[in-house]
Design a protein around this motif. Sequence first.
Motif, PDB file in Angstrom:
ATOM      1  N   ASN B  12       0.900  -1.141   0.000  1.00  0.00           N
ATOM      2  CA  ASN B  12       0.000   0.000   0.000  1.00  0.00           C
ATOM      3  C   ASN B  12       0.951   1.206   0.000  1.00  0.00           C
ATOM      4  O   ASN B  12       1.820   1.282   0.877  1.00  0.00           O
ATOM      5  CB  ASN B  12      -0.814  -0.087   1.302  1.00  0.00           C
ATOM      6  CG  ASN B  12      -1.971   0.851   1.322  1.00  0.00           C
ATOM      7  OD1 ASN B  12      -2.235   1.551   0.350  1.00  0.00           O
ATOM      8  ND2 ASN B  12      -2.665   0.906   2.449  1.00  0.00           N
ATOM      9  N   PRO B  13       0.868   2.093  -1.000  1.00  0.00           N
ATOM     10  CA  PRO B  13       1.893   3.145  -1.083  1.00  0.00           C
ATOM     11  C   PRO B  13       2.213   3.861   0.229  1.00  0.00           C
ATOM     12  O   PRO B  13       3.386   4.000   0.570  1.00  0.00           O
ATOM     13  CB  PRO B  13       1.335   4.089  -2.147  1.00  0.00           C
ATOM     14  CG  PRO B  13       0.474   3.225  -2.989  1.00  0.00           C
ATOM     15  CD  PRO B  13      -0.110   2.181  -2.086  1.00  0.00           C
ATOM     16  N   PRO B  14       1.225   4.314   1.030  1.00  0.00           N
ATOM     17  CA  PRO B  14       1.605   5.024   2.261  1.00  0.00           C
ATOM     18  C   PRO B  14       2.453   4.170   3.211  1.00  0.00           C
ATOM     19  O   PRO B  14       3.436   4.661   3.773  1.00  0.00           O
ATOM     20  CB  PRO B  14       0.256   5.366   2.908  1.00  0.00           C
ATOM     21  CG  PRO B  14      -0.705   5.391   1.787  1.00  0.00           C
ATOM     22  CD  PRO B  14      -0.242   4.318   0.848  1.00  0.00           C
ATOM     23  N   VAL B  15       2.103   2.879   3.359  1.00  0.00           N
ATOM     24  CA  VAL B  15       2.875   2.008   4.265  1.00  0.00           C
ATOM     25  C   VAL B  15       4.292   1.830   3.722  1.00  0.00           C
ATOM     26  O   VAL B  15       5.282   1.894   4.461  1.00  0.00           O
ATOM     27  CB  VAL B  15       2.162   0.645   4.444  1.00  0.00           C
ATOM     28  CG1 VAL B  15       3.001  -0.289   5.307  1.00  0.00           C
ATOM     29  CG2 VAL B  15       0.791   0.844   5.079  1.00  0.00           C
ATOM     30  N   LEU B  16       4.395   1.646   2.406  1.00  0.00           N
ATOM     31  CA  LEU B  16       5.722   1.501   1.807  1.00  0.00           C
ATOM     32  C   LEU B  16       6.540   2.784   1.963  1.00  0.00           C
ATOM     33  O   LEU B  16       7.755   2.731   2.132  1.00  0.00           O
ATOM     34  CB  LEU B  16       5.595   1.130   0.327  1.00  0.00           C
ATOM     35  CG  LEU B  16       5.166  -0.328   0.085  1.00  0.00           C
ATOM     36  CD1 LEU B  16       4.944  -0.580  -1.398  1.00  0.00           C
ATOM     37  CD2 LEU B  16       6.218  -1.300   0.614  1.00  0.00           C
ATOM     38  N   MET B  17       5.872   3.928   1.907  1.00  0.00           N
ATOM     39  CA  MET B  17       6.580   5.204   2.086  1.00  0.00           C
ATOM     40  C   MET B  17       7.204   5.282   3.474  1.00  0.00           C
ATOM     41  O   MET B  17       8.273   5.858   3.657  1.00  0.00           O
ATOM     42  CB  MET B  17       5.633   6.397   1.885  1.00  0.00           C
ATOM     43  CG  MET B  17       5.189   6.597   0.453  1.00  0.00           C
ATOM     44  SD  MET B  17       6.505   7.152  -0.626  1.00  0.00           S
ATOM     45  CE  MET B  17       6.342   8.910  -0.446  1.00  0.00           C
ATOM     46  N   PHE B  18       6.501   4.714   4.471  1.00  0.00           N
ATOM     47  CA  PHE B  18       7.065   4.678   5.829  1.00  0.00           C
ATOM     48  C   PHE B  18       8.403   3.935   5.810  1.00  0.00           C
ATOM     49  O   PHE B  18       9.403   4.401   6.336  1.00  0.00           O
ATOM     50  CB  PHE B  18       6.083   3.998   6.789  1.00  0.00           C
ATOM     51  CG  PHE B  18       6.639   3.841   8.181  1.00  0.00           C
ATOM     52  CD1 PHE B  18       6.563   4.884   9.082  1.00  0.00           C
ATOM     53  CD2 PHE B  18       7.247   2.659   8.576  1.00  0.00           C
ATOM     54  CE1 PHE B  18       7.090   4.747  10.369  1.00  0.00           C
ATOM     55  CE2 PHE B  18       7.772   2.514   9.852  1.00  0.00           C
ATOM     56  CZ  PHE B  18       7.686   3.570  10.755  1.00  0.00           C
ATOM     57  N   PHE B  19       8.399   2.776   5.160  1.00  0.00           N
ATOM     58  CA  PHE B  19       9.631   1.985   5.133  1.00  0.00           C
ATOM     59  C   PHE B  19      10.706   2.630   4.248  1.00  0.00           C
ATOM     60  O   PHE B  19      11.894   2.462   4.486  1.00  0.00           O
ATOM     61  CB  PHE B  19       9.320   0.541   4.734  1.00  0.00           C
ATOM     62  CG  PHE B  19       8.560  -0.168   5.819  1.00  0.00           C
ATOM     63  CD1 PHE B  19       9.219  -0.572   6.973  1.00  0.00           C
ATOM     64  CD2 PHE B  19       7.193  -0.369   5.733  1.00  0.00           C
ATOM     65  CE1 PHE B  19       8.525  -1.180   8.017  1.00  0.00           C
ATOM     66  CE2 PHE B  19       6.489  -0.974   6.762  1.00  0.00           C
ATOM     67  CZ  PHE B  19       7.160  -1.378   7.907  1.00  0.00           C
ATOM     68  N   LEU B  20      10.254   3.385   3.256  1.00  0.00           N
ATOM     69  CA  LEU B  20      11.201   4.143   2.434  1.00  0.00           C
ATOM     70  C   LEU B  20      11.930   5.173   3.303  1.00  0.00           C
ATOM     71  O   LEU B  20      13.148   5.351   3.194  1.00  0.00           O
ATOM     72  CB  LEU B  20      10.442   4.849   1.303  1.00  0.00           C
ATOM     73  CG  LEU B  20      11.262   5.425   0.164  1.00  0.00           C
ATOM     74  CD1 LEU B  20      11.962   4.312  -0.614  1.00  0.00           C
ATOM     75  CD2 LEU B  20      10.377   6.240  -0.780  1.00  0.00           C
TER      76      LEU B  20
END
Lengths: 97, 323
Positions: B12-20
């Motif tokens: 899910n883009p927002p969750v992946l952004m966290f890990f980014l």
Amino acid sequence: MKPMKKVEVVIDSIYLSRVLEVLEKTGVSGYTVIRDALGKGERGIMAGDELTDVFKNSYVFTVCSEEIAQKIAESLRPLLKKVGGVCLISDVLWLTH
Amino acid sequence: MGLELLLQNILNPPVLMFFLGLGAVLLRTELEVPQPLPKLFSLYLLIAIGLHGGYELSKSGITLDVLKVLLLAMFMAVAVPIYAFFILRLKLDVYNAVAIAATYGSISAVTFITAGSFLNSLGESYGGYMVAAMTLMESPAIVIGLVLLMLFAKRNNNSAVNWGEVLREAFLNPSVYILMGTLLIGFLTGEKGWKAMDPLFGVLFKGMLAFFLLDMGIVAGRRIGDIKKVGLFLIAFGVFLPVFNALVGIFLAKSFGFVKGDAFMFSILCASASYIAVPAAMRLSVPEANPSLYVTMSLAITFPFNIAVGIPLYYFLINHLWG
């Protein structure tokens, strides 16, 4: 030029209003505040990157007479003891104008 | 837990952004989000969730079921800090136990929002009144924390709590104020109001959430070094207490007949820990407690755990129970 005292305080931003209250009560005629002061102290690194301002300091300075500087020091001591922070008092020359 | 569900949440883009963001710190890139902006994003998210919740509430109205949800939310906000305190006292002094217990008794709006986005991606929804429940759950933990402090801490008189200041911080902190205010605005203006605000607060929501979570990842990444200082007991606490709280929440939701979406959001509220309202209040009222414990735990342990594992885990359990 007039000999005066410079009072500098670095304190957790959350307690800034308390310091300003002390300054007002002791009757200083003015002060300067730099809100986002970062650094490292006895309570760890103040990186200033939180949304809460919990890890952020503020810097306050004022120039006043020796008598007022004494009063400020006495009033701030219990707060600094409780929450940490730094208060420095030094001799300065004030350029009258 | 279904691998598919885990992927559905992570991809899910927002969750992946966290890990980014987390990766940016770990890989020592100099990436950062300019400082005043995260505050704007957090304000944006609170306004968006408040307005939308208010609008949904205006559609559903305030029914007996809604009141039941709100009362149970209050109950959990009071109960969690109490039992958390006694668990923490096994290893910690009163001050740190109070601060951490209050942190876990309150909620994280961004965890709630991320969970809502996950639920929507599954084509399911939750009641707008869950936003009201979230607002109600922000403050009680702070007050309970201070009551515990009064009961258990031996303090001398000149370090007494300034109740006026702390109650103000508990009930009128910026996030509670803006959530209550926008919830009311959303409720009063209904569908017409929401339609007017939708282009900014609806359509752009996921993008802004992604931006905010990128910053959260960076901030959490910077705190990862502090995890070592926190110690094994508190790391375990930061993972297991949320799961336990979610289980209690799920049990209550099932017993009181919540619908599925509401049960899920309720379990998320029970599981999440505050990193905005409570740390500010604790810094004021319990300066003896070490903020690098309670902020690190909520931001670098519980928050990432919840958005990566907690969300699909609680959903999996609820899906199983509700069918």
